[in-house]
Write a protein that holds these residues in place. Structure first.
Motif, PDB file in Angstrom:
ATOM      1  N   LEU A  31       9.043   4.755  12.475  1.00 47.29           N
ATOM      2  CA  LEU A  31       9.502   6.131  12.652  1.00 47.29           C
ATOM      3  C   LEU A  31       8.786   6.729  13.852  1.00 47.29           C
ATOM      4  CD1 LEU A  31      11.222   8.387  11.241  1.00 47.29           C
ATOM      5  CD2 LEU A  31       9.076   9.129  10.210  1.00 47.29           C
ATOM      6  N   ALA A  32       9.539   7.334  14.756  1.00 47.28           N
ATOM      7  CA  ALA A  32       8.966   7.934  15.964  1.00 47.28           C
ATOM      8  C   ALA A  32       9.216   9.439  15.965  1.00 47.28           C
ATOM      9  CB  ALA A  32       9.611   7.315  17.203  1.00 47.28           C
ATOM     10  N   TYR A  33       8.236  10.172  16.461  1.00 48.88           N
ATOM     11  CA  TYR A  33       8.454  11.584  16.723  1.00 48.88           C
ATOM     12  C   TYR A  33       7.696  11.945  17.982  1.00 48.88           C
ATOM     13  CZ  TYR A  33       3.860  13.333  15.296  1.00 48.88           C
ATOM     14  OH  TYR A  33       2.525  13.611  15.225  1.00 48.88           O
ATOM     15  N   ASN A  34       8.118  13.003  18.630  1.00 49.16           N
ATOM     16  CA  ASN A  34       7.482  13.431  19.869  1.00 49.16           C
ATOM     17  C   ASN A  34       6.534  14.579  19.593  1.00 49.16           C
ATOM     18  OD1 ASN A  34       8.880  11.586  21.458  1.00 49.16           O
ATOM     19  ND2 ASN A  34      10.606  12.966  21.691  1.00 49.16           N
ATOM     20  N   GLU A  49       4.786   9.423  19.125  1.00 49.68           N
ATOM     21  CA  GLU A  49       3.895   8.965  18.063  1.00 49.68           C
ATOM     22  C   GLU A  49       4.720   8.105  17.113  1.00 49.68           C
ATOM     23  OE1 GLU A  49       0.703   9.711  18.024  1.00 49.68           O
ATOM     24  OE2 GLU A  49       0.627  11.406  19.408  1.00 49.68           O
ATOM     25  N   PHE A  50       4.114   7.041  16.573  1.00 45.59           N
ATOM     26  CA  PHE A  50       4.840   6.119  15.713  1.00 45.59           C
ATOM     27  C   PHE A  50       4.137   5.954  14.371  1.00 45.59           C
ATOM     28  CE2 PHE A  50       5.925   4.973  20.028  1.00 45.59           C
ATOM     29  CZ  PHE A  50       7.307   4.828  19.957  1.00 45.59           C
ATOM     30  N   PHE A  51       4.945   5.838  13.321  1.00 48.41           N
ATOM     31  CA  PHE A  51       4.450   5.582  11.972  1.00 48.41           C
ATOM     32  C   PHE A  51       5.248   4.423  11.381  1.00 48.41           C
ATOM     33  CE2 PHE A  51       3.290   9.924  12.688  1.00 48.41           C
ATOM     34  CZ  PHE A  51       2.050  10.037  12.086  1.00 48.41           C
ATOM     35  N   TRP A  52       4.553   3.512  10.731  1.00 48.72           N
ATOM     36  CA  TRP A  52       5.176   2.414  10.020  1.00 48.72           C
ATOM     37  C   TRP A  52       5.509   2.933   8.629  1.00 48.72           C
ATOM     38  CZ3 TRP A  52       7.329  -1.827  11.385  1.00 48.72           C
ATOM     39  CH2 TRP A  52       7.560  -2.833  10.468  1.00 48.72           C
ATOM     40  N   SER A  90       0.630 -10.422  19.054  1.00 51.03           N
ATOM     41  CA  SER A  90      -0.590  -9.670  18.748  1.00 51.03           C
ATOM     42  C   SER A  90      -0.285  -8.601  17.698  1.00 51.03           C
ATOM     43  CB  SER A  90      -1.147  -9.027  20.022  1.00 51.03           C
ATOM     44  OG  SER A  90      -0.266  -8.048  20.509  1.00 51.03           O
ATOM     45  N   TYR A  91      -1.348  -8.079  17.118  1.00 55.54           N
ATOM     46  CA  TYR A  91      -1.214  -7.044  16.103  1.00 55.54           C
ATOM     47  C   TYR A  91      -1.747  -5.726  16.646  1.00 55.54           C
ATOM     48  CZ  TYR A  91      -0.043 -10.545  12.647  1.00 55.54           C
ATOM     49  OH  TYR A  91       0.582 -11.533  11.966  1.00 55.54           O
ATOM     50  N   ARG A  92      -1.172  -4.643  16.153  1.00 57.62           N
ATOM     51  CA  ARG A  92      -1.608  -3.314  16.572  1.00 57.62           C
ATOM     52  C   ARG A  92      -1.787  -2.447  15.338  1.00 57.62           C
ATOM     53  NH1 ARG A  92       1.555   0.953  20.467  1.00 57.62           N
ATOM     54  NH2 ARG A  92      -0.051   2.527  20.341  1.00 57.62           N
ATOM     55  N   ASN A  93      -2.918  -1.724  15.297  1.00 61.02           N
ATOM     56  CA  ASN A  93      -3.121  -0.786  14.202  1.00 61.02           C
ATOM     57  C   ASN A  93      -2.062   0.303  14.275  1.00 61.02           C
ATOM     58  OD1 ASN A  93      -5.274  -1.923  12.941  1.00 61.02           O
ATOM     59  ND2 ASN A  93      -6.806  -0.655  13.926  1.00 61.02           N
ATOM     60  N   CYS A  94      -1.554   0.677  13.139  1.00 63.81           N
ATOM     61  CA  CYS A  94      -0.531   1.703  13.073  1.00 63.81           C
ATOM     62  C   CYS A  94      -0.726   2.458  11.770  1.00 63.81           C
ATOM     63  CB  CYS A  94       0.852   1.065  13.117  1.00 63.81           C
ATOM     64  SG  CYS A  94       2.206   2.227  13.181  1.00 63.81           S
ATOM     65  N   THR A  95      -0.587   3.760  11.809  1.00 62.78           N
ATOM     66  CA  THR A  95      -0.642   4.535  10.583  1.00 62.78           C
ATOM     67  C   THR A  95       0.608   4.220   9.776  1.00 62.78           C
ATOM     68  OG1 THR A  95      -1.854   6.283  11.694  1.00 62.78           O
ATOM     69  CG2 THR A  95      -0.807   6.850   9.615  1.00 62.78           C
ATOM     70  N   ALA A  96       0.414   3.917   8.524  1.00 65.65           N
ATOM     71  CA  ALA A  96       1.537   3.559   7.658  1.00 65.65           C
ATOM     72  C   ALA A  96       1.762   4.662   6.635  1.00 65.65           C
ATOM     73  CB  ALA A  96       1.251   2.243   6.951  1.00 65.65           C
ATOM     74  N   ILE A  97       3.010   4.798   6.240  1.00 67.61           N
ATOM     75  CA  ILE A  97       3.389   5.754   5.202  1.00 67.61           C
ATOM     76  C   ILE A  97       4.134   4.994   4.118  1.00 67.61           C
ATOM     77  CG2 ILE A  97       4.766   7.788   4.633  1.00 67.61           C
ATOM     78  CD1 ILE A  97       4.464   8.649   7.572  1.00 67.61           C
ATOM     79  N   ARG A  98       3.680   5.136   2.897  1.00 68.93           N
ATOM     80  CA  ARG A  98       4.442   4.615   1.757  1.00 68.93           C
ATOM     81  C   ARG A  98       5.349   5.746   1.305  1.00 68.93           C
ATOM     82  NH1 ARG A  98       2.872   0.945  -3.273  1.00 68.93           N
ATOM     83  NH2 ARG A  98       4.834   1.227  -4.374  1.00 68.93           N
ATOM     84  N   ALA A  99       6.613   5.651   1.688  1.00 68.74           N
ATOM     85  CA  ALA A  99       7.560   6.741   1.457  1.00 68.74           C
ATOM     86  C   ALA A  99       7.926   6.853  -0.016  1.00 68.74           C
ATOM     87  CB  ALA A  99       8.815   6.538   2.297  1.00 68.74           C
ATOM     88  N   GLU A 100       7.789   8.057  -0.524  1.00 68.37           N
ATOM     89  CA  GLU A 100       8.216   8.353  -1.885  1.00 68.37           C
ATOM     90  C   GLU A 100       9.564   9.055  -1.864  1.00 68.37           C
ATOM     91  OE1 GLU A 100       4.883  10.682  -3.061  1.00 68.37           O
ATOM     92  OE2 GLU A 100       3.578   8.929  -3.246  1.00 68.37           O
TER      93      GLU A 100
END
Length: 126
Positions: A31-34, A49-52, A90-100
């Motif tokens: 998910l991307a937002y500006n 900004e990106f969220f997994w 390669s791997y990149r740290n990303c903030t993740a959201i467990r969507a409810e």
């Protein structure tokens, strides 16, 4: 401790659906937002900004059926850390959201409607 987040953004990747060994359906997407800010010189700047996002069960089944890349959605859930694998391996740290909760908003516009607008593309492999 409260761990709740709500984000409004657009799908930067098509949703990826899988069935876990337990039989639970899981859907993931980026998910991307500006965000906007003013730099030191007083110029307005824009940053993506990106969220997994991951969702499970009935919410995942619906997300797999109805979400498309570029679509605007509102996501509410819990924050967690995570890594995403880029196409170069390669791997990149990303903030993740467990969507409810996922609210389906506007669909992406047809490319013929405005040929100058390109959809967001993330260089990510699930």
């Amino acid at each position: 401790m409260i761990n709740q987040v709500s984000i409004l953004g657009n799908l930067a990747t098509a949703p990826r659906q899988e069935v876990l060994p337990s039989g639970t359906v899981k859907v993931s997407f980026l998910l991307a937002y500006n965000s906007y800010y003013t730099d030191r010189s007083g110029q307005q700047q824009e940053k993506a900004e990106f969220f997994w996002v991951e969702t499970f069960g009935r919410s995942a089944v619906n997300a797999g059926k109805f979400l498309v890349q570029g679509q605007q959605v509102a996501v509410a859930g819990q924050l967690s850390g995570g890594n995403i694998r880029l196409e170069n391996g390669s791997y990149r740290n990303c903030t993740a959201i467990r969507a409810e909760q996922i609210e389906y908003l506007s669909k992406p516009q047809s490319r013929t409607a405005d040929p100058d607008v390109e959809p967001a593309v993330a260089n990510v492999e699930f």
